[in-house]
Design a protein around this motif. Structure first.
Motif, PDB file in Angstrom:
ATOM      1  N   ASP A  18      21.666  41.004 -33.127  1.00  0.00           N
ATOM      2  CA  ASP A  18      20.594  40.345 -32.666  1.00  0.00           C
ATOM      3  C   ASP A  18      21.564  40.538 -30.675  1.00  0.00           C
ATOM      4  N   LEU A  19      21.643  42.012 -30.109  1.00  0.00           N
ATOM      5  CA  LEU A  19      22.699  41.858 -28.607  1.00  0.00           C
ATOM      6  C   LEU A  19      21.735  41.312 -27.666  1.00  0.00           C
ATOM      7  N   THR A  20      20.873  40.731 -27.561  1.00  0.00           N
ATOM      8  CA  THR A  20      19.499  40.616 -27.058  1.00  0.00           C
ATOM      9  C   THR A  20      19.627  39.279 -26.109  1.00  0.00           C
ATOM     10  N   GLN A  21      19.055  39.568 -25.220  1.00  0.00           N
ATOM     11  CA  GLN A  21      19.210  37.865 -23.788  1.00  0.00           C
ATOM     12  C   GLN A  21      17.291  37.866 -23.171  1.00  0.00           C
ATOM     13  N   MET A  22      16.922  37.323 -22.397  1.00  0.00           N
ATOM     14  CA  MET A  22      16.524  36.783 -21.591  1.00  0.00           C
ATOM     15  C   MET A  22      15.144  36.664 -22.458  1.00  0.00           C
ATOM     16  N   LEU A  23      14.149  36.601 -22.576  1.00  0.00           N
ATOM     17  CA  LEU A  23      12.719  37.337 -22.758  1.00  0.00           C
ATOM     18  C   LEU A  23      12.500  38.086 -24.120  1.00  0.00           C
ATOM     19  N   THR A  28      11.487  39.720 -29.770  1.00  0.00           N
ATOM     20  CA  THR A  28      11.798  40.505 -30.762  1.00  0.00           C
ATOM     21  C   THR A  28      12.347  40.039 -32.704  1.00  0.00           C
ATOM     22  N   SER A  29      13.774  39.072 -32.165  1.00  0.00           N
ATOM     23  CA  SER A  29      14.378  39.123 -33.272  1.00  0.00           C
ATOM     24  C   SER A  29      13.879  37.634 -34.200  1.00  0.00           C
ATOM     25  N   MET A  30      12.932  36.655 -32.636  1.00  0.00           N
ATOM     26  CA  MET A  30      12.685  35.549 -32.651  1.00  0.00           C
ATOM     27  C   MET A  30      11.623  36.120 -34.308  1.00  0.00           C
ATOM     28  N   MET A  31      10.742  37.006 -34.265  1.00  0.00           N
ATOM     29  CA  MET A  31       9.471  37.237 -35.014  1.00  0.00           C
ATOM     30  C   MET A  31      10.283  38.229 -36.735  1.00  0.00           C
ATOM     31  N   LEU A  32      11.211  38.077 -36.319  1.00  0.00           N
ATOM     32  CA  LEU A  32      12.314  38.947 -37.625  1.00  0.00           C
ATOM     33  C   LEU A  32      13.024  37.791 -37.815  1.00  0.00           C
ATOM     34  N   ALA A  33      13.447  36.172 -37.624  1.00  0.00           N
ATOM     35  CA  ALA A  33      14.204  35.789 -38.315  1.00  0.00           C
ATOM     36  C   ALA A  33      12.937  34.456 -38.794  1.00  0.00           C
ATOM     37  N   ASP A  34      11.762  34.401 -37.532  1.00  0.00           N
ATOM     38  CA  ASP A  34      10.620  33.675 -38.484  1.00  0.00           C
ATOM     39  C   ASP A  34       9.937  34.060 -40.003  1.00  0.00           C
ATOM     40  N   SER A  74      13.729  27.571 -27.830  1.00  0.00           N
ATOM     41  CA  SER A  74      12.323  27.934 -28.129  1.00  0.00           C
ATOM     42  C   SER A  74      12.156  29.599 -28.514  1.00  0.00           C
ATOM     43  N   ILE A  75      12.970  30.265 -28.197  1.00  0.00           N
ATOM     44  CA  ILE A  75      13.647  31.406 -28.535  1.00  0.00           C
ATOM     45  C   ILE A  75      14.226  32.404 -29.259  1.00  0.00           C
ATOM     46  N   ASN A  76      14.712  31.471 -30.311  1.00  0.00           N
ATOM     47  CA  ASN A  76      16.382  31.332 -30.743  1.00  0.00           C
ATOM     48  C   ASN A  76      16.575  30.680 -31.664  1.00  0.00           C
ATOM     49  N   ARG A  77      15.280  29.949 -32.683  1.00  0.00           N
ATOM     50  CA  ARG A  77      15.495  29.040 -33.709  1.00  0.00           C
ATOM     51  C   ARG A  77      15.237  30.057 -34.922  1.00  0.00           C
ATOM     52  N   PRO A 383      20.944  27.949 -32.512  1.00  0.00           N
ATOM     53  CA  PRO A 383      22.356  27.813 -32.198  1.00  0.00           C
ATOM     54  C   PRO A 383      23.181  26.782 -31.222  1.00  0.00           C
ATOM     55  N   MET A 384      24.080  26.067 -31.648  1.00  0.00           N
ATOM     56  CA  MET A 384      25.018  25.992 -30.532  1.00  0.00           C
ATOM     57  C   MET A 384      25.805  27.490 -29.971  1.00  0.00           C
ATOM     58  N   THR A 385      26.001  27.338 -28.740  1.00  0.00           N
ATOM     59  CA  THR A 385      27.149  28.782 -28.064  1.00  0.00           C
ATOM     60  C   THR A 385      28.637  28.880 -29.752  1.00  0.00           C
ATOM     61  N   GLY A 386      28.298  29.785 -29.988  1.00  0.00           N
ATOM     62  CA  GLY A 386      29.601  29.863 -31.550  1.00  0.00           C
ATOM     63  C   GLY A 386      29.094  29.370 -32.611  1.00  0.00           C
ATOM     64  N   GLU A 387      28.147  28.724 -32.317  1.00  0.00           N
ATOM     65  CA  GLU A 387      28.232  27.772 -34.033  1.00  0.00           C
ATOM     66  C   GLU A 387      28.693  28.616 -35.003  1.00  0.00           C
TER      67      GLU A 387
END
Length: 413
Positions: A18-23, A28-34, A74-77, A383-387
């Motif tokens: 996932d090389l995305t940013q903003m909303l 998109t990747s959140m939907m896949l992760a969910d 919210s969107i990076n869970r 996630p935390m940055t670089g977790e």
């Protein structure tokens, strides 16, 4: 990521870079992760800038310490975080190794950015022919048809404006256009891209070949505004702002209540008869000017005035008691009413996740997709940055010596 860290989802086993940013991209990747995909968020040194966006719970860890605000949360869970400097040759080499073990790569940079980094679709496809490469841009990628606006930056309000949705949205019929509240110019394209990725992955599973998946934000909004297209094609008349009604149905939209507003949908004559029976107005029921939907549309002003005068005499709760379950009806809810309404709790649409450093959890919107055997859903906080930098690289075959050298050279964090 252990097997106990997640609820099985239909996309379990799918690996997404996932090389995305903003909303738009992160949604998109959140939907896949969910739905169970392993989504590895590749962040620049210091982390995604949207981590700093609030509001912040009291005591929560801020971006400077690797944390994030509620917007990012919210969107990076459900994602992992790897910090990788793609401006360094060694960073790009790391990404190429990750691509070899991935199924999907998603990015929403402006057109040409990944190509200038030497990481365009053709390069990555040569590394992994099964890779599904997904791009989301304001006006699409030139590979799929070069828009005259291809170089323009775009955000939600731009997509809403040019995609047609603002042109039919306004506070009054024929009045000025209005931006829709949520970022539909981002979220709708994100949904289309997630759909395209799933379709491309199914094809790749059968053929062993990935492909380039491209969604333009303005195209996605136009697809949602399909009625505008066929109306203009059929009539040569430009649909305008519609206020709180519907150009083809009546009564259909927003009406006042004594303590707020309610929404009514009366798409046919059967529901109209049920409505006027509850209103207790025999004259209205017998008036031939209102007997059919076509007639009611022709006399829209009188119909809406009569219905609005009746709804305004009652509270939202009273109207729910009279109309709920009888005709398409819903009170207009604010956030506090959503939080207190049983529906959203029963449907698990209000999900609490940990917020590092804060004394209480953050509530975020859950996934609306319900699947009986592979439920998916929100499994863990953002996630935390670089977790997950070290553990993820190890999973992809990097040894301790390589990881230590990359950190010494500031390629990873």
């Amino acid at each position: 990521m252990s097997s106990t860290d997640r609820v099985a989802g239909a996309l379990d086993g799918l690996v997404v870079l996932d090389l995305t940013q903003m909303l738009a991209g992160p949604y998109t990747s959140m939907m896949l992760a969910d739905q169970g995909a392993r989504v590895i968020k590749i962040e620049p040194p210091g982390g995604d800038q949207t981590r700093r966006t609030g509001p912040h719970l009291d005591g929560s860890v801020k971006m400077a310490e690797g944390g994030f605000g509620s917007y990012f949360g919210s969107i990076n869970r459900n994602k992992e975080s790897v910090v990788l400097d793609l401006k360094q040759p060694a960073g790009r080499a790391v990404l190429l190794r990750l691509v070899q073990g991935a199924d999907v790569l998603v990015e929403n940079y402006r057109a040409g950015v990944m190509d200038r980094l030497g990481l365009g679709y053709e390069t990555l496809a040569a590394e992994n022919p099964r890779l599904v490469y997904a791009a989301l841009r304001g006006f699409g990628d030139p590979r799929s048809g070069e828009s005259p606006y291809a170089s323009w930056p775009a955000y939600d309000p731009v997509a809403q404006a040019m995609g047609g949705i603002m042109g039919i949205t306004g506070g009054s019929r024929g009045g000025p256009p209005t931006k829709i509240g949520p970022g539909v110019g981002d979220i709708v394209p994100a949904m289309f891209l997630a759909y395209g990725i799933a379709a491309a992955c199914w094809q790749a599973q059968r053929t062993g070949r990935g492909q380039f998946v491209d969604v333009a934000m303005v195209d996605a909004i136009l697809a949602v505004c399909e009625r505008v297209v066929f109306q203009y094609s059929a009539t040569a008349q430009v649909p305008g702002t519609e206020g709180n009604g519907h150009p083809l149905l009546c009564p259909f939209g927003l009406f006042p209540a004594r303590d707020g507003f309610v929404s009514l949908g009366v798409p046919n004559d059967r529901f109209w008869r049920l409505l006027v029976a509850q209103m207790g107005d025999p004259a209205l029921a017998a008036d031939p000017r209102f007997a059919t939907n076509e007639a009611r549309v022709a006399h829209r002003g009188e119909v809406e005035a009569a219905v609005g005068a009746w709804t305004a005499r009652h509270t939202k709760r009273e109207l729910a008691g009279m109309l709920g379950g009888e005709i398409p009806f819903g009170p207009v809810f604010g956030a506090s009413e959503i939080f207190s309404d049983a529906h959203f709790r029963v449907r698990e649409m209000l999900v609490e996740v940990d917020q590092p450093g804060a004394g209480r959890p953050l509530t975020i919107a859950g996934s609306p997709v319900r699947m009986s055997d592979t439920p998916g859903g929100v499994r863990r906080r953002a996630p935390m940055t670089g977790e997950h930098t070290d553990s993820t690289l190890a999973d992809f075959g990097f040894d301790e010596r390589e990881i230590a050298a990359l950190r010494t050279d500031c390629v990873i964090q």
